[in-house]
Enzyme design. Structure first.
Site, PDB file in Angstrom:
ATOM      1  N   ASP A   1     -11.732  -8.695   5.161  1.00 22.45           N
ATOM      2  CA  ASP A   1     -13.862  -8.491   4.524  1.00 22.45           C
ATOM      3  C   ASP A   1     -14.323  -9.675   4.021  1.00 22.45           C
ATOM      4  OD1 ASP A   1     -13.213  -5.904   4.159  1.00 22.45           O
ATOM      5  OD2 ASP A   1     -14.340  -6.023   1.576  1.00 22.45           O
TER       6      ASP A   1
ATOM      7  N   TYR B   1       1.220  -1.646  -0.068  1.00 25.10           N
ATOM      8  CA  TYR B   1       0.018   0.116  -0.117  1.00 25.10           C
ATOM      9  C   TYR B   1       0.641   1.180  -0.188  1.00 25.10           C
ATOM     10  CZ  TYR B   1      -4.624  -1.693   0.483  1.00 25.10           C
ATOM     11  OH  TYR B   1      -5.872  -2.362   0.691  1.00 25.10           O
TER      12      TYR B   1
ATOM     13  N   ASP C   1      -3.106 -18.399   1.529  1.00 24.12           N
ATOM     14  CA  ASP C   1      -3.924 -18.660   0.609  1.00 24.12           C
ATOM     15  C   ASP C   1      -4.880 -19.569   0.999  1.00 24.12           C
ATOM     16  OD1 ASP C   1      -2.300 -20.214   0.498  1.00 24.12           O
ATOM     17  OD2 ASP C   1      -2.433 -20.966  -1.277  1.00 24.12           O
TER      18      ASP C   1
ATOM     19  N   ASP D   1      -6.521  -6.899   4.512  1.00 22.17           N
ATOM     20  CA  ASP D   1      -7.509  -5.907   3.614  1.00 22.17           C
ATOM     21  C   ASP D   1      -8.639  -6.393   3.139  1.00 22.17           C
ATOM     22  OD1 ASP D   1      -9.199  -3.699   2.760  1.00 22.17           O
ATOM     23  OD2 ASP D   1      -8.204  -4.296   0.644  1.00 22.17           O
TER      24      ASP D   1
ATOM     25  N   LYS E   1       2.933 -15.115   2.969  1.00 22.89           N
ATOM     26  CA  LYS E   1       2.972 -15.628   2.069  1.00 22.89           C
ATOM     27  C   LYS E   1       4.572 -16.124   1.337  1.00 22.89           C
ATOM     28  CE  LYS E   1       1.863 -17.060  -2.113  1.00 22.89           C
ATOM     29  NZ  LYS E   1       0.678 -19.031  -2.130  1.00 22.89           N
TER      30      LYS E   1
HETATM   31  C1  IPM Z   1     -10.739  -0.735   4.161  1.00 22.29           C
HETATM   32  C2  IPM Z   1     -10.909  -0.155   2.580  1.00 22.29           C
HETATM   33  C3  IPM Z   1      -9.185   0.519   2.239  1.00 22.29           C
HETATM   34  C4  IPM Z   1      -8.454  -0.244   2.017  1.00 22.29           C
HETATM   35  C5  IPM Z   1     -10.163   1.504   0.960  1.00 22.29           C
HETATM   36  C6  IPM Z   1     -11.107   2.443   1.046  1.00 22.29           C
HETATM   37  C7  IPM Z   1      -8.306   2.641   0.596  1.00 22.29           C
HETATM   38  O1  IPM Z   1     -10.832  -1.395   1.530  1.00 22.29           O
HETATM   39  O2  IPM Z   1     -10.711   0.123   5.045  1.00 22.29           O
HETATM   40  O3  IPM Z   1     -10.269  -2.211   4.354  1.00 22.29           O
HETATM   41  O4  IPM Z   1      -8.002  -0.859   0.780  1.00 22.29           O
HETATM   42  O5  IPM Z   1      -7.638   0.596   3.132  1.00 22.29           O
HETATM   43 MG    MG Z   2     -11.189  -3.113   2.613  1.00 26.71          MG
END
Ligand code: IPM
Ligand code: MG
Length: 366
Positions: A250, A135, A222, A246, A190
């Site tokens: 999710d 990032y 993975d 990230d 990884k």
């Molecule tokens: C998160 C989001 C952010 C990230 C984006 C909006 C930059 O997906 O906070 O998980 O990738 O960190």
């Molecule tokens: Mg995210």
């Protein structure tokens, strides 16, 4: 207690408004100041993170953040896109430790896409490193095509890198968090392919020597993605880098039925934090009174607990949310047969009422 309120884009304004109402009924001496961030800040000031917004965030004791982003900004140059606001805040405030709990509320077991027995009682914590990795790697960019334009460029690159101190400090945070929970830490990497993550694995192993009471294991990313849907309850605390975190956060969030329920905290070395829902700005449902404000309300509770030392108030909010769920109210994202569908504002009303002691009558008969 100075709190910077940064609602942002899309559903951000609606959900933050409900969290602000909740803070308002706690009867605590808060000083709230609101500023623009993300796409709306770009529209008003030509930058997603205007100097004034950054200053406000720096001066505050904590930041309550909504969400940023909209597809309509996808063609803007990268430095001006809404996402740069949250990345800039993380970087400027040094918010390197991101806590993303994935808790399955008993009443929502059936909202998960996994079988109820796999997620019932799920309580895992993902700790994502937030200010390093690919990032923020250097160099990054696109090589120009021979005629000097980026269009038709022959290659693009983002460098994955971590420094030793960056890995050490997140490892300490993760071991300390694991120590306060189930004492098990899984470090996700990884290392079989990437030098950066062999380095990560070696350093986490070194730091482990200081935490002999915590059981550490290492898992490739993975495999971790697979184990999260196979047997998520086997995890306690997961620590990983910025990009893997990230993605996995999710995935873990969705196990619980709705990403609309999950708060998050991003802390710096001084314990100052930015608190935001784990979900995004959802432009498709913005302004329709459909979004679930609970992740933001629970983020406000996390803020009270971690940055403002108001543990009792945090407990009150969390039990008010439990109470509202138990009474059968659901926003569309967590709705299921036999529960009562409500909008963003009505969900806020219910939490405020529960906090004020006006016990909501069971919304569902029987
Ligand atoms: C998160 C989001 C952010 C990230 C984006 C909006 C930059 O997906 O906070 O998980 O990738 O960190
Ligand atoms: Mg995210």
């Amino acid at each position: 207690m100075k709190i910077a309120i940064l609602p942002g884009d899309g559903i951000g304004t609606e959900i933050v408004a409900q969290a602000v109402r909740v803070l308002g009924v706690l009867d605590l001496p808060f000083e709230l100041e609101t500023a623009l961030v993300g796409g709306v800040a770009y529209e008003a000031h030509g930058h997603p993170l205007p100097e004034s917004t950054l200053k406000l965030a720096q001066a505050a004791d904590a930041v309550l953040f909504g969400a940023v982003g909209d597809w309509k900004y996808d063609t803007l140059e990268r430095a001006l896109r809404p996402e740069q606001a949250i990345l800039g805040l993380r970087k400027h405030l040094g918010l390197f430790a991101n806590f993303r709990p994935a808790i399955c509320y008993e009443q929502l077991t059936h909202a998960s896409s996994l079988k109820p027995e796999l997620v019932s009682g799920l309580d895992i914590l993902i700790i994502r490193e937030l200010t390093g990795d690919i990032y923020f790697g250097q160099p990054r960019g696109r090589r120009e095509s021979p005629d000097g334009a980026f269009k038709g460029a022959p290659e693009a690159f983002d460098t994955m890198r971590y420094s030793r101190p960056e890995i050490e400090r997140i490892a300490h945070v993760a071991f300390q968090a694991a120590r306060m929970r189930g004492k098990r830490l899984t470090s996700v990497d990884k290392a079989n392919v990437l030098e950066t993550f062999q380095f990560w694995k070696d350093i986490v192993t070194e730091v482990h020597a200081e935490y002999p009471d915590v059981v550490l294991d290492h898992m490739y990313v993975d495999n971790a993605a697979m184990q999260l849907v196979r047997a998520p309850k086997k995890f306690d605390v997961i620590v990983t880098g910025n990009m893997f975190g990230d993605i996995l956060s999710d995935e873990a969030a969705m196990l619980t039925g709705s990403i609309g329920m999950l708060p998050s905290a991003s802390l710096n070395a001084a314990g100052k934090g930015l608190y935001e829902p784990s979900h995004g700005s959802a432009p498709d449902i913005a302004g329709k009174n459909l979004a679930n404000p609970l992740a933001t309300i629970l983020s406000a509770a996390m803020m009270l607990r971690f940055s403002l030392n108001q543990i009792a108030a945090a407990d009150r909010i969390e039990s008010a949310v439990q109470h509202v769920l138990a009474s059968g109210l659901r926003t569309a994202d967590i709705w299921s047969e036999g529960t009562a569908k409500v909008g963003t504002i009505q969900m806020g009303d219910a939490v405020v009422a529960a906090l004020s002691g006006n016990i909501t009558k069971k919304a569902i008969k029987g």
